[in-house]
Design a protein around this motif. Structure first.
Motif, short mmCIF file in Angstrom:
data_model
loop_
_atom_site.label_atom_id
_atom_site.label_comp_id
_atom_site.label_asym_id
_atom_site.label_seq_id
_atom_site.Cartn_x
_atom_site.Cartn_y
_atom_site.Cartn_z
N VAL A 95 0.84 -1.20 0.00
CA VAL A 95 0.00 0.00 0.00
C VAL A 95 0.88 1.25 0.00
O VAL A 95 0.62 2.20 -0.74
CB VAL A 95 -0.98 -0.01 1.19
CG1 VAL A 95 -1.63 1.35 1.39
CG2 VAL A 95 -2.05 -1.08 0.97
N LEU A 96 1.95 1.25 0.81
CA LEU A 96 2.88 2.39 0.83
C LEU A 96 3.51 2.60 -0.54
O LEU A 96 3.63 3.74 -1.02
CB LEU A 96 3.97 2.18 1.88
CG LEU A 96 3.60 2.52 3.30
CD1 LEU A 96 4.72 2.14 4.27
CD2 LEU A 96 3.29 4.00 3.44
N LYS A 97 3.93 1.52 -1.18
CA LYS A 97 4.55 1.62 -2.51
C LYS A 97 3.55 2.17 -3.52
O LYS A 97 3.88 3.03 -4.34
CB LYS A 97 5.07 0.25 -2.94
CG LYS A 97 5.74 0.22 -4.29
CD LYS A 97 6.91 1.16 -4.38
CE LYS A 97 8.18 0.58 -3.87
NZ LYS A 97 9.33 1.48 -4.05
N LEU A 98 2.31 1.69 -3.47
CA LEU A 98 1.28 2.19 -4.38
C LEU A 98 1.02 3.68 -4.12
O LEU A 98 0.87 4.46 -5.07
CB LEU A 98 -0.01 1.38 -4.23
CG LEU A 98 0.06 -0.06 -4.74
CD1 LEU A 98 -1.15 -0.85 -4.29
CD2 LEU A 98 0.21 -0.09 -6.25
N GLU A 99 0.98 4.07 -2.86
CA GLU A 99 0.76 5.48 -2.52
C GLU A 99 1.91 6.36 -3.02
O GLU A 99 1.68 7.47 -3.51
CB GLU A 99 0.56 5.65 -1.01
CG GLU A 99 -0.78 5.14 -0.54
CD GLU A 99 -0.94 5.14 0.97
OE1 GLU A 99 0.08 5.25 1.71
OE2 GLU A 99 -2.10 5.01 1.43
N GLU A 100 3.15 5.86 -2.91
CA GLU A 100 4.31 6.60 -3.43
C GLU A 100 4.17 6.82 -4.93
O GLU A 100 4.41 7.91 -5.45
CB GLU A 100 5.61 5.85 -3.14
CG GLU A 100 6.03 5.82 -1.71
CD GLU A 100 7.20 4.86 -1.46
OE1 GLU A 100 7.81 4.36 -2.44
OE2 GLU A 100 7.51 4.61 -0.28
N ARG A 101 3.80 5.76 -5.62
CA ARG A 101 3.65 5.85 -7.08
C ARG A 101 2.51 6.81 -7.44
O ARG A 101 2.62 7.59 -8.39
CB ARG A 101 3.41 4.46 -7.67
CG ARG A 101 4.64 3.58 -7.56
CD ARG A 101 4.36 2.18 -8.04
NE ARG A 101 5.54 1.34 -7.90
CZ ARG A 101 5.56 0.05 -8.18
NH1 ARG A 101 4.46 -0.56 -8.60
NH2 ARG A 101 6.67 -0.65 -8.02
N MET A 102 1.41 6.73 -6.69
CA MET A 102 0.27 7.62 -6.96
C MET A 102 0.68 9.08 -6.73
O MET A 102 0.30 9.96 -7.50
CB MET A 102 -0.93 7.24 -6.08
CG MET A 102 -1.57 5.94 -6.53
SD MET A 102 -2.89 5.22 -5.49
CE MET A 102 -3.25 6.37 -4.27
N LYS A 103 1.49 9.32 -5.71
CA LYS A 103 1.95 10.69 -5.44
C LYS A 103 2.79 11.21 -6.60
O LYS A 103 2.62 12.36 -7.03
CB LYS A 103 2.74 10.73 -4.13
CG LYS A 103 3.18 12.11 -3.74
CD LYS A 103 3.91 12.14 -2.41
CE LYS A 103 4.23 13.57 -2.08
NZ LYS A 103 5.47 13.74 -1.39
N ARG A 104 3.69 10.38 -7.12
CA ARG A 104 4.51 10.80 -8.27
C ARG A 104 3.64 11.08 -9.49
O ARG A 104 3.87 12.04 -10.23
CB ARG A 104 5.57 9.75 -8.58
CG ARG A 104 6.75 9.78 -7.63
CD ARG A 104 7.95 9.02 -8.17
NE ARG A 104 7.67 7.66 -8.58
CZ ARG A 104 7.80 6.58 -7.81
NH1 ARG A 104 8.17 6.71 -6.56
NH2 ARG A 104 7.55 5.39 -8.28
N ILE A 105 2.64 10.24 -9.71
CA ILE A 105 1.74 10.46 -10.85
C ILE A 105 0.97 11.77 -10.66
O ILE A 105 0.83 12.55 -11.62
CB ILE A 105 0.77 9.27 -11.02
CG1 ILE A 105 1.54 8.02 -11.44
CG2 ILE A 105 -0.33 9.60 -12.03
CD1 ILE A 105 0.74 6.74 -11.37
#
Length: 132
Positions: A95-105
């Motif tokens: 979930v943290l990794k997905l949130e990091e990626r979503m933030k970059r997007i």
């Protein structure tokens, strides 16, 4: 520079700006679609983690097609790291990794939108638009 040459140059600039705006729009659409995919993935991981083991689930295989399955282990998730490789993570790590990626997007979405606004402003302020 002769007036005709200036008009031609400005019309060329307007066309260039228009093409840039179209390119930015396509990139924005791609980023929005990618962000939606990550949001769905995050939600799915969170919901599956809350489900009981051996729960019956529908597994999406694409194009609105699903396969029936049962949940064996919802405490770990396989997450892509690039080049076709996946690593196993805990649900919280995933979930943290997905949130990091979503933030970059989301950051890229804002940059692209800002560039689009800039090009649109330049296109609107181009002298050839006012000399027609």
């Amino acid at each position: 520079m002769a007036k005709d040459e200036e008009i031609t140059r400005n019309l060329t600039l307007i066309e260039y700006y228009k093409q840039q705006l179209e390119s930015i729009d396509m990139q924005l659409q791609y980023l929005q679609s990618t962000l939606a995919d990550y949001q769905r993935a995050k939600l799915t991981v969170e919901q599956l983690h809350a489900a009981d083991e051996n729960s019956e689930v529908l597994i999406p295989v694409g194009a609105g097609t699903f396969i029936n399955g049962s949940l064996k282990n919802a405490s770990n998730v396989l997450i892509g790291v690039g080049a076709g490789l996946v690593v196993e993570k805990t649900v919280d790590e995933a979930v943290l990794k997905l949130e990091e990626r979503m933030k970059r997007i989301e950051e890229n979405l804002e940059k692209m939108a800002s560039w689009g606004r800039g090009y649109n402003l330049m296109r609107k302020n181009c002298p050839a638009r006012h000399s027609r």
